[in-house]
Design a protein around this motif. Structure first.
Motif, PDB file in Angstrom:
ATOM      1  N   VAL A  48       0.838  -1.202   0.000  1.00 52.23           N
ATOM      2  CA  VAL A  48       0.000   0.000   0.000  1.00 52.23           C
ATOM      3  C   VAL A  48       0.873   1.253   0.000  1.00 52.23           C
ATOM      4  CG1 VAL A  48      -1.658   1.344   1.348  1.00 52.23           C
ATOM      5  CG2 VAL A  48      -1.985  -1.113   1.078  1.00 52.23           C
ATOM      6  N   VAL A  49       1.948   1.233   0.802  1.00 49.19           N
ATOM      7  CA  VAL A  49       2.860   2.380   0.824  1.00 49.19           C
ATOM      8  C   VAL A  49       3.505   2.568  -0.548  1.00 49.19           C
ATOM      9  CG1 VAL A  49       5.002   3.298   1.816  1.00 49.19           C
ATOM     10  CG2 VAL A  49       3.323   2.181   3.289  1.00 49.19           C
ATOM     11  N   ALA A  50       3.920   1.471  -1.165  1.00 47.80           N
ATOM     12  CA  ALA A  50       4.663   1.567  -2.416  1.00 47.80           C
ATOM     13  C   ALA A  50       3.770   1.843  -3.625  1.00 47.80           C
ATOM     14  CB  ALA A  50       5.453   0.282  -2.648  1.00 47.80           C
ATOM     15  N   TYR A  51       2.552   1.248  -3.665  1.00 52.03           N
ATOM     16  CA  TYR A  51       1.749   1.301  -4.888  1.00 52.03           C
ATOM     17  C   TYR A  51       0.370   1.907  -4.730  1.00 52.03           C
ATOM     18  CZ  TYR A  51       5.381  -1.910  -6.437  1.00 52.03           C
ATOM     19  OH  TYR A  51       6.590  -2.477  -6.736  1.00 52.03           O
ATOM     20  N   GLY A  52      -0.044   2.172  -3.508  1.00 59.19           N
ATOM     21  CA  GLY A  52      -1.312   2.845  -3.327  1.00 59.19           C
ATOM     22  C   GLY A  52      -2.492   1.931  -3.064  1.00 59.19           C
ATOM     23  N   SER A  53      -3.694   2.492  -3.215  1.00 59.00           N
ATOM     24  CA  SER A  53      -4.927   1.833  -2.778  1.00 59.00           C
ATOM     25  C   SER A  53      -5.261   0.563  -3.560  1.00 59.00           C
ATOM     26  CB  SER A  53      -6.094   2.815  -2.881  1.00 59.00           C
ATOM     27  OG  SER A  53      -6.258   3.259  -4.221  1.00 59.00           O
TER      28      SER A  53
END
Length: 519
Positions: A66-71
């Motif tokens: 989630v931090v690296a690529y989002g929702s």
């Protein structure tokens, strides 16, 4: 980050695991070791299923992605949970009524073929070992990140503790350990998450905190417009893969009856629904305050490092120690279930099937993946993606076998074998090539990295097509077997569960469990 507190947390988890597992020393009979004599209550079984299911991918991997690529990565948690809804509707109760000890037992009982059993056994071992390797790598990463220990230390420690638990009491011991570890993981992730939310909302201002959001733009996951395909393929893998995981399937054999299996699945849905709110909290706060934690190959360290980043000082060290403790519980509980499922099929098909054979098989089931984890260098693939690849293999092998075996009378042994080889073999080859770095950013790489969208349909179509082409091979007792799977126990023979009765007789003479549990 304070190494003494983290080391203490790891040691406490290990000691608690060994102590709780000591309950399993009461296990003596073959049914105790394989299915806990089919006496596990739905509530305890739901906690145990959740404990073994919530692996390194759930505990560490989702937040980092989630931090690296989002929702978009939130679909991992949704898919992991929704898979149990599919399992509840299609598989849970009939699978328990089959009276099997393992998925290999079910395959042979349903289709009357030793060949189907052998192919199923091979895939149980392959999936089990593939699933264990990232757990052991995650354990090494956790110890290295929080204690500065060499990467091999975590794998060796987890393997040693798991081996003791499984050999000591088999399914009876592991059930209690996994139920305990679920609640430990939930608390260890929830308490720091609540503290971090208080910091975010400004309700708590620990000394030295600088809760200033950092600008962060998530990188695009692929360069060829393939993100939608990847998302749908991920949904197929996670929705259908849960019912194909041998260590998950094995837990449903421990319920007293089919109704208990359904209640267990409903309980799992509730527990997972609560748990999967937490990785999203870490992922969202990580994107706001510490996006740099996911740079390079550090995606899986976000959960371990975020509490210390946002809450400095002694309180932050305590919160970090709690997260480390929960991470180790995740490694231990998942590896225990995987080792148990692999040991069960190896014991029955290779080394005799009794208690002594089970213990020998347990050593192989634990030592082999540990050796693989130690030999493999870091793949650069996140733990969650590695586990996603295993879900693809599981969804392409045992999902078609179980769904068609339970709901379609005309399934034949040649059809089942062909479907598992085509679907499972192609998904397995894709997983290996992806871990080796083959493919690149184009469609080839995307199809290899997310194979479920094409490998699962290929498996179903092959099973159906070959079965229709071999109509004469439909087992003579198929209708009787399907009736056994779908008729509630209380309507069969005055409510007597023959499979449990067979297990009771087996426990008295400590004999090998039947390879034909329906007979």
């Amino acid at each position: 980050m304070s190494a003494p507190q983290n080391l203490t947390a790891v040691l406490l988890v290990v000691l608690a695991t060994v102590a709780v597992g000591g309950y399993g020393l009461r296990s003596r009979s073959t049914p105790d070791f394989y299915v806990a004599s089919r006496t596990v209550s739905p509530l305890r079984n739901a906690a145990a299923v959740s404990g073994e299911y919530l692996s390194a991918a759930s505990y560490l991997g989702i937040a980092g992605l989630v931090v690296a690529y989002g929702s978009t990565m939130l679909w991992y948690g949704i898919g992991y949970t929704a898979g149990y809804l599919v399992l509840l509707v299609l598989v849970a109760a009939p699978l328990r009524r089959s009276g099997a000890y393992t998925v290999s037992d079910f395959a042979e009982a349903r289709l009357g073929s030793l060949g189907v059993r052998r192919v199923a056994t091979v895939f149980v071992v392959v999936i089990g070992w593939l699933y264990q390797v990232p757990q052991l790598q995650g354990a090494g990463l956790a110890l290295h990140t929080t204690l500065g220990a060499p990467p091999w230390a975590g794998a060796v420690l987890v393997s040693a503790v798991v081996l003791v638990s499984v050999i000591a009491g088999g399914m009876r011991s592991v059930t209690l350990v996994q139920a305990f570890q679920f609640w430990l993981k939930l608390a260890a992730l929830a308490v720091p998450a609540i503290a971090l939310l208080l910091v975010w909302r400004g309700a708590w201002h620990p000394a030295g905190t600088s809760a200033v959001a950092a600008a962060h733009t998530a990188p695009v996951r692929d360069d060829g417009g393939h993100q939608m395909y990847s998302l749908y393929s991920l949904m197929v893998a996670t929705f259908l893969g849960a019912m194909g995981l041998p260590h998950v399937i094995a837990r449903f054999y421990t319920n007293p009856d089919g109704r208990g299996a359904r209640r267990t699945t409903v309980g799992v849905l509730g527990l997972l629904g609560v748990f999967y709110l937490l990785p999203e909290v870490y992922g969202g706060l990580g994107r706001l305050f510490a996006p740099g934690l996911a740079e390079g190959n550090r995606v899986d360290t976000v959960v371990l490092l975020l509490p210390g980043r946002l809450v400095p000082g002694a309180v932050g060290q305590l919160l970090t120690a709690m997260v480390v403790a929960g991470a180790f519980a995740a490694f231990l509980s998942t590896c225990s279930g995987l080792a148990l499922s692999v040991a069960a099929v190896l014991s029955q098909d290779v080394v005799g099937g009794d208690v002594r054979g089970f213990r020998k098989a347990s050593a192989v089931a634990v030592v082999a993946p540990c050796a693989i984890a130690l030999l493999l260098s870091e793949s650069g693939v996140s733990v969650a993606h590695e586990i996603g690849l295993v879900f693809s293999v599981a969804a392409s092998t045992f999902c078609p076998l179980l769904v068609l075996g339970i709901w379609w009378r005309r399934l034949t042994a040649p059809g089942a074998v062909s479907g598992m080889l085509v679907g499972g073999g192609s998904a397995l080859a894709s997983a290996v090539l992806t871990l080796l770095g083959v493919g690149g950013p184009g469609w080839t790489g995307t199809l290899l990295a997310e194979p479920a969208a094409w490998s699962v349909p290929a498996a179903f179509l092959t099973m159906v097509g070959v079965s229709l082409a071999t109509r004469s091979r439909v087992p003579a007792g198929a209708s009787v077997m399907l009736a056994r799977l779908h008729v509630p126990e209380e309507l069969v023979a005055g409510g007597v569960d023959h499979s449990a009765a067979e297990g009771d007789r087996s426990s008295r003479d400590h004999s090998r469990p039947s390879r034909h549990p329906h007979r």
